[in-house]
Design an enzyme around this catalytic site. Structure first.
Site, PDB file in Angstrom:
ATOM      1  N   LYS A  50       1.201  -1.276   0.313  1.00  0.00           N
ATOM      2  CA  LYS A  50      -0.462  -0.123   0.040  1.00  0.00           C
ATOM      3  C   LYS A  50       1.252   1.354  -0.249  1.00  0.00           C
ATOM      4  O   LYS A  50       0.557   2.049  -1.232  1.00  0.00           O
ATOM      5  CB  LYS A  50      -0.491  -0.087   1.404  1.00  0.00           C
ATOM      6  CG  LYS A  50      -1.683  -1.545   1.442  1.00  0.00           C
ATOM      7  CD  LYS A  50      -2.953  -1.546   2.532  1.00  0.00           C
ATOM      8  CE  LYS A  50      -3.514  -1.966   2.293  1.00  0.00           C
ATOM      9  NZ  LYS A  50      -4.145  -2.866   3.820  1.00  0.00           N
ATOM     10  N   HIS A  72       0.272  -5.849  17.949  1.00  0.00           N
ATOM     11  CA  HIS A  72      -0.957  -6.903  18.663  1.00  0.00           C
ATOM     12  C   HIS A  72      -1.981  -7.022  19.063  1.00  0.00           C
ATOM     13  O   HIS A  72      -1.349  -5.755  20.573  1.00  0.00           O
ATOM     14  CB  HIS A  72      -0.631  -8.412  18.764  1.00  0.00           C
ATOM     15  CG  HIS A  72       1.001  -8.859  18.289  1.00  0.00           C
ATOM     16  ND1 HIS A  72       1.866  -8.099  18.100  1.00  0.00           N
ATOM     17  CD2 HIS A  72       0.485  -8.884  16.551  1.00  0.00           C
ATOM     18  CE1 HIS A  72       2.805  -9.452  17.370  1.00  0.00           C
ATOM     19  NE2 HIS A  72       1.510  -9.085  15.682  1.00  0.00           N
TER      20      HIS A  72
END
Length: 133
Positions: free
Chosen positions: A62, A104
């Protein structure tokens, strides 16, 4: 100068389900070095590692602005941890400076990749700073 910034968020449970359905998924998205590093982990840490690498490669594509394909193939991108534990990203043929962050939380992994082209002065300053570490 920043050339691109990409981010991605992935469900760890989704990656676990894909791993169960597609046995070749791991060798498709991870390099041999990453597979070795993943094999040193178990349970939740294994899944976080795989999901984190998948997400970081998506974020890189991206930042590049092309998505995964001809200009950014899964096997061209390697993300391994430095001795300090910080993830480092290398891309075959990429001359720009790359930075990656992987985090995370619960069932999710979130990543960001920054692609920079450093001036001559910035490269010298970075090289000097790295020697001091």
């Amino acid at each position: 100068m920043i050339i691109g910034i990409g981010n991605d968020m992935e469900s760890i449970a989704r990656i676990e389900a894909v791993l169960e359905r597609r046995p070749n998924f791991l060798s498709t998205i991870l390099t041999k070095e990453e597979i070795q590093a993943a094999s040193e982990r178990t349970g939740k840490h294994y899944l976080e590692f795989v999901a984190g690498r998948f997400s970081a490669k998506e974020a890189y594509s991206k930042a590049l602005g092309t998505g995964i394909g001809k200009k950014a193939a899964w096997q061209d991108i390697t993300i391994l941890n430095a001795p300090s534990g910080r993830p480092e990203i290398r891309v075959r043929g990429q001359k720009a400076t790359l930075s990656v962050a992987i985090t995370h939380s619960g069932d999710y992994v979130s990543t960001i990749v920054v692609i920079e082209k450093l001036s001559c002065f910035e490269r010298m300053k970075k090289k000097h700073w790295e020697k001091k570490r």
